[in-house]
Design a protein around this motif. Structure first.
Motif: not given
Length: 445
Positions: A171-182, A36-46
Motif C-alpha cells: 500500500v505504501g509503495n502504491l501511494l508513493n507512485i501516485v504521490l510521485n506522479l501528482v 517505478a520511481d526511476a521511470a517517473i524521474v527518467g521522464h524528466l531527463g537524463t
C-alpha cells in the motif's frame, strides 16, 4: 524432536512458509516500486535520472547500515515471545523504535547539512549535482520514518507477523507512485516532487506500522515511553550487526572496484549480474527472515533440541531454494543479456558470469539461512568477527582474479569465481563452523 519425523517436518514447513512467503513478497515489492520511481524521474531527463542514482546511492548506504534496527529487534522480540514474556517483548520493541527515532534524527540533520558535499564526492558534474543535491536534501527528511519502519517491522516479525509489513509495503509503495506522479507532473515540482512524495509515503507507512505496534503494546500493558537503559542495550546489540553489514558491503565494493578496472563493458556486465544475483537473493533472504523469528522464539522458550531441528530443516529449505534459483539462472543465462542491453560485448560477457553465479546458488542458500539463524540467536559478535575474516580472505582473491585470464571477459569470470569461493564459500565455512557447535544456543528471554 528430529526433522526425520514427517509430522515434525510438516509442522516446520508450515511455520517457515507462514513467515517466509509474506517476507519474500514484501522484499520483491520494494525494488519493483523503486523501478517505478526511476521511470517517473527518467521522464524528466537524463541529468535528473543520474541525480536520482547518485542521491539513491548515498541514501541507501546510510539506511543500509541501520538494517540492524529490523534484524536485531526481530531477534530480541522473538526471544522474549518464546519465553512467554510478550509484555517484555513489546517493551523491548518500543525501545528499538525510540532508537530508530534517535538515529534517524541525527542522520537527518547531518544529511541535510552535508547533502551537497556528499553528492560532490561522486564527481558527476554540475548538471547532475544540482538535481542530486535537491533530491538528497529532501529525501533525508524521510529518514526518521524510514528507520521507524525498519524497527517496527522488526517488532512485528519478532511477534511472528510478516503479513502486516507486507500489506503496508504494498500500500505504501502504491501511494508513493501516485504521490510521485501528482507532485512531479501534476504540480510540476520536478525531482523535488519525487523526493517529497517518497517522504510522505514513508511517513504514512511508518504511521501504519507504528499504530499496530502501539496497539499491541497497550493491549499487553507495555510502556510506550523510552527506557534509556533499554535504548542503550538495543544500540549496543546493534554495533556488531553494523560491523557485519559494513564487511558485507565492503566485499561488494571490492568486486565493483575490480570490475571497473577491467573496463566499461566489464563493469556494466558486473552491475547487471549483481542486480540479477540480488533479485534471486530475495527468495533466500525470506527464509533467513523466517530463521530470525523462529530461532529467537525457540531459544527464548529454552528449546535447544527444537532449535537444532528447525535449523536443520531451514538449511534444507535454503539448499532447495538455491538449487531452484541456480537452475533457473543457468537456463536463462544465454537469454538475459538481450533483455537488458543491445551491446554485444556486454551480452557475451554476461552469460558465463551468470553460469558461475548459478553454481554457487545452493551454497548461498545455506549462507543466508545460517546468517538468519545466528542473527535470531543474538550471535552478532561472532557474525561481526566472521565478516572481518571473510573480507580478509576475499579481498586478495578478488584483486588477484582481476589479473587472471587473457582479457577482461576472462578476468570478470574469474572475479565471479572468486566471489563464489572467497565470499560465499568463506561465509559458508564460517557459519557452518559456528552452527555445528552450541555456543550460539543461549536460551531464555
Amino acid at each position: 524432536m528430529q526433522t526425520s519425523d514427517p509430522a515434525a517436518r510438516r509442522a516446520y514447513d508450515r511455520e517457515i512458509l507462514r513467515l517466509a512467503v509474506p517476507a519474500f513478497l514484501a522484499l520483491v515489492a520494494e525494488p519493483m516500486f523503486l523501478l517505478a520511481d526511476a521511470a517517473i524521474v527518467g521522464h524528466l531527463g537524463t541529468p535528473e535520472l543520474a541525480g536520482l542514482g547518485v542521491a539513491g546511492a548515498v541514501l541507501q548506504t546510510a539506511v543500509g547500515l541501520c538494517v540492524f534496527l529490523a534484524y536485531g529487534t526481530t531477534a530480541s522480540v522473538a526471544r522474549r515471545v518464546g519465553s512467554g514474556d510478550v509484555r517484555g517483548a513489546l517493551a523491548q520493541g518500543v525501545d528499538g523504535v525510540w532508537l530508530a527515532v534517535l538515529i534517524g534524527t541525527v542522520t537527518t540533520v547531518a544529511g541535510v547539512l552535508l547533502a551537497g558535499r556528499l553528492v560532490g564526492l561522486f564527481g558527476a558534474g554540475p548538471a547532475v549535482d544540482v538535481p542530486a543535491t535537491t533530491y538528497l536534501r529532501l529525501a533525508f527528511l524521510g529518514v526518521v520514518p524510514l528507520l521507524v519502519m525498519l524497527a517496527a517491522t522488526g517488532v512485528l516479525r519478532g511477534l511472528q507477523d510478516t503479513r502486516t509489513p507486507l500489506v503496508v509495503a504494498v500500500v505504501g509503495n502504491l501511494l508513493n507512485i501516485v504521490l510521485n506522479l501528482v507532485l512531479v507532473f501534476g504540480l510540476d515540482l520536478g525531482i523535488a516532487g519525487s523526493a517529497i512524495g517518497t517522504d510522505l509515503a514513508q511517513l504514512g507507512s511508518a504511521a501504519a506500522l507504528l499504530a499496530v505496534v502501539v496497539r499491541a503494546a497497550r493491549r499487553e500493558g507495555a510502556p510506550l515511553r523510552p527506557d534509556l537503559a533499554g535504548v542503550r542495550r538495543a544500540a549496543h546489540a546493534g554495533v556488531a550487526l553494523v560491523v557485519r553489514t559494513l564487511t558485507l558491503r565492503a566485499s561488494l565494493l571490492v568486486t565493483t572496484y575490480v570490475a571497473a578496472s577491467l573496463g566499461a563493458a566489464s563493469v556494466a556486465t558486473h552491475q547487471l549480474a549483481l542486480t540479477l544475483w540480488t533479485f534471486l537473493a530475495f527468495a533466500l533472504d525470506a527464509i533467513a527472515i523466517a530463521a530470525q523469528a523462529l530461532t529467537g522464539r525457540s531459544l527464548g522458550a529454552g528449546d535447544r533440541e527444537g532449535t537444532r531441528a528447525i535449523t536443520r530443516r531451514m538449511v534444507q529449505w535454503g539448499v532447495g531454494s538455491g538449487v531452484i534459483t541456480g537452475v533457473l539462472l543457468a537456463a536463462a543465462a544465454p537469454l538475459l543479456g538481450g533483455l537488458f542491453t543491445t551491446d554485444p560485448a556486454v551480452r557475451d560477457l554476461l552469460w558465463p558470469v551468470l553460469l558461475v553465479a548459478a553454481v554457487f546458488q545452493p551454497v548461498a542458500g545455506v549462507v543466508f539461512v545460517l546468517d538468519g539463524v545466528l542473527i535470531g540467536a543474538g550471535d552478532g559478535r561472532y557474525l561481526a568477527w566472521g565478516g572481518i575474516a571473510v573480507l580478509a580472505v576475499f579481498a586478495p582473491l578478488a584483486l588477484l582474479a582481476g589479473h587472471l585470464g587473457s582479457g577482461p571477459g576472462a578476468g570478470l569470470t574469474w572475479l565471479w569465481a572468486a566471489f563464489g569461493v572467497g565470499f560465499i564459500g568463506s561465509r559458508a565455512v564460517v557459519l557452518l563452523h559456528r552452527a555445528r557447535g552450541t555456543a550460539w544456543m543461549v536460551t531464555g528471554g
